[in-house]
Scaffold this motif. Structure first.
Motif, PDB file in Angstrom:
ATOM      1  N   SER A 132      46.729  45.035  32.571  1.00 17.51           N
ATOM      2  CA  SER A 132      46.545  46.384  33.119  1.00 17.51           C
ATOM      3  C   SER A 132      45.731  46.384  34.416  1.00 17.51           C
ATOM      4  CB  SER A 132      45.845  47.275  32.081  1.00 17.51           C
ATOM      5  OG  SER A 132      44.487  46.884  31.904  1.00 17.51           O
ATOM      6  N   ILE A 133      45.058  45.281  34.703  1.00 14.17           N
ATOM      7  CA  ILE A 133      44.280  45.181  35.951  1.00 14.17           C
ATOM      8  C   ILE A 133      45.245  44.907  37.112  1.00 14.17           C
ATOM      9  CG2 ILE A 133      42.383  44.016  37.112  1.00 14.17           C
ATOM     10  CD1 ILE A 133      41.608  45.558  34.574  1.00 14.17           C
ATOM     11  N   GLU A 134      45.084  45.639  38.171  1.00 17.28           N
ATOM     12  CA  GLU A 134      45.984  45.522  39.306  1.00 17.28           C
ATOM     13  C   GLU A 134      45.968  44.091  39.867  1.00 17.28           C
ATOM     14  OE1 GLU A 134      43.632  47.684  38.924  1.00 17.28           O
ATOM     15  OE2 GLU A 134      44.683  49.597  38.625  1.00 17.28           O
ATOM     16  N   LYS A 135      47.145  43.574  40.195  1.00 16.31           N
ATOM     17  CA  LYS A 135      47.244  42.215  40.729  1.00 16.31           C
ATOM     18  C   LYS A 135      46.524  42.067  42.061  1.00 16.31           C
ATOM     19  CE  LYS A 135      51.609  40.999  38.471  1.00 16.31           C
ATOM     20  NZ  LYS A 135      53.012  40.548  38.668  1.00 16.31           N
ATOM     21  N   GLY A 136      46.407  43.175  42.779  1.00 16.78           N
ATOM     22  CA  GLY A 136      45.736  43.119  44.074  1.00 16.78           C
ATOM     23  C   GLY A 136      44.286  42.681  43.969  1.00 16.78           C
ATOM     24  N   GLN A 137      43.650  42.950  42.824  1.00 18.01           N
ATOM     25  CA  GLN A 137      42.249  42.558  42.671  1.00 18.01           C
ATOM     26  C   GLN A 137      42.115  41.042  42.577  1.00 18.01           C
ATOM     27  OE1 GLN A 137      39.576  44.770  40.337  1.00 18.01           O
ATOM     28  NE2 GLN A 137      40.949  46.521  40.053  1.00 18.01           N
ATOM     29  N   GLN A 138      43.037  40.428  41.868  1.00 16.74           N
ATOM     30  CA  GLN A 138      42.996  38.964  41.789  1.00 16.74           C
ATOM     31  C   GLN A 138      43.330  38.350  43.148  1.00 16.74           C
ATOM     32  OE1 GLN A 138      45.545  37.210  38.851  1.00 16.74           O
ATOM     33  NE2 GLN A 138      44.491  35.242  38.923  1.00 16.74           N
ATOM     34  N   THR A 147      38.328  30.607  42.907  1.00 13.06           N
ATOM     35  CA  THR A 147      39.418  29.930  42.207  1.00 13.06           C
ATOM     36  C   THR A 147      40.030  30.905  41.212  1.00 13.06           C
ATOM     37  OG1 THR A 147      37.997  29.113  40.436  1.00 13.06           O
ATOM     38  CG2 THR A 147      38.178  27.740  42.423  1.00 13.06           C
ATOM     39  N   PRO A 148      41.244  30.630  40.717  1.00 12.36           N
ATOM     40  CA  PRO A 148      41.831  31.523  39.714  1.00 12.36           C
ATOM     41  C   PRO A 148      40.936  31.717  38.490  1.00 12.36           C
ATOM     42  CG  PRO A 148      43.506  30.056  40.585  1.00 12.36           C
ATOM     43  CD  PRO A 148      42.205  29.602  41.162  1.00 12.36           C
ATOM     44  N   HIS A 154      35.020  36.574  36.666  1.00 12.25           N
ATOM     45  CA  HIS A 154      34.102  37.507  37.316  1.00 12.25           C
ATOM     46  C   HIS A 154      34.742  38.844  37.699  1.00 12.25           C
ATOM     47  CE1 HIS A 154      30.984  34.455  37.530  1.00 12.25           C
ATOM     48  NE2 HIS A 154      31.846  33.608  38.052  1.00 12.25           N
ATOM     49  N   ILE A 155      36.039  38.878  37.857  1.00  7.53           N
ATOM     50  CA  ILE A 155      36.696  40.093  38.334  1.00  7.53           C
ATOM     51  C   ILE A 155      37.572  40.740  37.262  1.00  7.53           C
ATOM     52  CG2 ILE A 155      38.212  41.082  40.082  1.00  7.53           C
ATOM     53  CD1 ILE A 155      35.567  40.022  41.181  1.00  7.53           C
ATOM     54  N   ILE A 156      38.485  39.957  36.685  1.00 10.56           N
ATOM     55  CA  ILE A 156      39.503  40.516  35.782  1.00 10.56           C
ATOM     56  C   ILE A 156      38.932  40.827  34.404  1.00 10.56           C
ATOM     57  CG2 ILE A 156      41.782  40.181  34.794  1.00 10.56           C
ATOM     58  CD1 ILE A 156      41.713  40.414  37.853  1.00 10.56           C
ATOM     59  N   LEU A 157      38.308  39.827  33.768  1.00  8.38           N
ATOM     60  CA  LEU A 157      37.850  40.002  32.385  1.00  8.38           C
ATOM     61  C   LEU A 157      36.817  41.121  32.216  1.00  8.38           C
ATOM     62  CD1 LEU A 157      37.658  36.388  30.896  1.00  8.38           C
ATOM     63  CD2 LEU A 157      39.320  38.189  30.422  1.00  8.38           C
ATOM     64  N   PRO A 158      35.810  41.256  33.101  1.00  9.35           N
ATOM     65  CA  PRO A 158      34.860  42.367  32.911  1.00  9.35           C
ATOM     66  C   PRO A 158      35.531  43.738  32.897  1.00  9.35           C
ATOM     67  CG  PRO A 158      33.972  40.767  34.461  1.00  9.35           C
ATOM     68  CD  PRO A 158      35.393  40.359  34.204  1.00  9.35           C
ATOM     69  N   GLN A 159      36.523  43.923  33.751  1.00  6.16           N
ATOM     70  CA  GLN A 159      37.233  45.206  33.756  1.00  6.16           C
ATOM     71  C   GLN A 159      38.135  45.344  32.535  1.00  6.16           C
ATOM     72  OE1 GLN A 159      38.628  46.579  37.820  1.00  6.16           O
ATOM     73  NE2 GLN A 159      38.314  44.404  38.248  1.00  6.16           N
ATOM     74  N   ALA A 160      38.750  44.228  32.127  1.00  5.75           N
ATOM     75  CA  ALA A 160      39.634  44.266  30.963  1.00  5.75           C
ATOM     76  C   ALA A 160      38.853  44.593  29.700  1.00  5.75           C
ATOM     77  CB  ALA A 160      40.361  42.927  30.815  1.00  5.75           C
ATOM     78  N   PHE A 161      37.617  44.065  29.580  1.00  4.72           N
ATOM     79  CA  PHE A 161      36.807  44.334  28.395  1.00  4.72           C
ATOM     80  C   PHE A 161      36.554  45.823  28.228  1.00  4.72           C
ATOM     81  CE2 PHE A 161      35.280  39.798  28.400  1.00  4.72           C
ATOM     82  CZ  PHE A 161      35.760  39.506  27.126  1.00  4.72           C
ATOM     83  N   ARG A 162      36.322  46.512  29.318  1.00  4.29           N
ATOM     84  CA  ARG A 162      36.098  47.956  29.225  1.00  4.29           C
ATOM     85  C   ARG A 162      37.343  48.672  28.702  1.00  4.29           C
ATOM     86  NH1 ARG A 162      32.763  50.091  34.531  1.00  4.29           N
ATOM     87  NH2 ARG A 162      30.845  48.895  34.173  1.00  4.29           N
ATOM     88  N   ARG A 163      38.478  48.238  29.151  1.00  8.45           N
ATOM     89  CA  ARG A 163      39.710  48.931  28.787  1.00  8.45           C
ATOM     90  C   ARG A 163      40.159  48.651  27.355  1.00  8.45           C
ATOM     91  NH1 ARG A 163      43.529  48.855  34.251  1.00  8.45           N
ATOM     92  NH2 ARG A 163      41.892  49.593  35.689  1.00  8.45           N
TER      93      ARG A 163
END
Length: 239
Positions: A132-138, A147-148, A154-163
């Motif tokens: 659900s996290i926009e690909k543009g953020q990665q 790195t991926p 640091h970017i994807i998982l913290p936002q995913a945890f909230r959702r």
């Protein structure tokens, strides 16, 4: 003969011990399930075919079979397999005969089966949250030199945890209610305690009503806690 209210009050101490056992199994199972689910969700999104296939088989098997069957596999099916393995070791390495029959304690079987079951559903929750996290953020994180793995951490998982907090709350509630199936292996959770009380009082209506009411209190409390946590995170995120 006690009145219905008196019977329920007299039975509460025994039922509350079942409540504690129900919560204990649920907490441990969902905690382990979150760990399994995180790895399972990442595996489902992996570019490695082997990891993706392994995670898919795990999720499909667990979600496609009843928890009751999985519980029977762990509690009744594994002990003979363990015993045969012991015999194999004794025969192969001259360790001496094993005379005792392998047995898995009900609590261990309950936690194992419920954790494996929860992990499969949490895998899909995490997978959906990450996607659900926009690909543009990665892409932005990678353009900044990450790195991926760093972008994911640091970017994807913290936002995913909230959702994923609301669906994780729903999974906790579902698992809490599913622990009633542990009655089939004699584990003294809430439903089993109610059954034992009925066996001595022969008053099923009052006891099952009390059991249902205790489940309702637990599920509503968890639901309100999840709502509060979600609102707090939204408030902090807006700041």
């Amino acid at each position: 003969m006690p009145t219905s209210l008196e019977l329920i009050i007299q039975s509460l101490p025994f039922l509350l011990t079942g409540v504690l056992q129900t919560l204990k199994v649920t907490l441990i199972a969902v905690a382990i399930g979150c760990i399994l689910g995180l790895f399972g969700g990442m595996g489902r999104l992996s570019k490695n075919r082997f990891l993706r296939g392994l995670a898919t088989c795990y999720v499909d098997f667990v979600r496609g079979t009843p928890l009751l069957v999985q519980l029977f596999i762990v509690y009744f099916g594994l002990p003979p397999v363990i015993q045969e393995f012991k015999i194999f070791l004794a025969t192969s390495f001259a360790l001496g005969p094993f005379t005792s029959t392998s047995h898995i304690p009900p609590f261990v079987a309950a936690v194992a089966a419920c954790s494996i079951n929860s992990g499969a559903y949490v895998s899909e929750i995490f997978r959906a949250g990450i996607q659900s996290i926009e690909k543009g953020q990665q892409e932005a994180a990678l353009s900044l030199g990450m790195t991926p793995k760093q972008a994911m951490r640091h970017i994807i998982l913290p936002q995913a945890f909230r959702r994923v907090i609301p669906p994780l709350g729903n999974e906790f509630i579902a698992m809490l209610k599913d622990t009633s199936l542990l009655i089939c292996i004699g584990y003294a959770e809430l439903t089993r305690q109610g059954q034992l009380i009925i066996g001595t009082t022969f008053r099923p209506f009052e006891i099952w009503f009390a059991v249902a009411f205790l489940y309702l209190i637990m599920t509503l409390s968890i639901s309100r806690l999840v709502d509060y946590t979600e609102k707090r995170l939204d408030t902090n995120g807006n700041h």
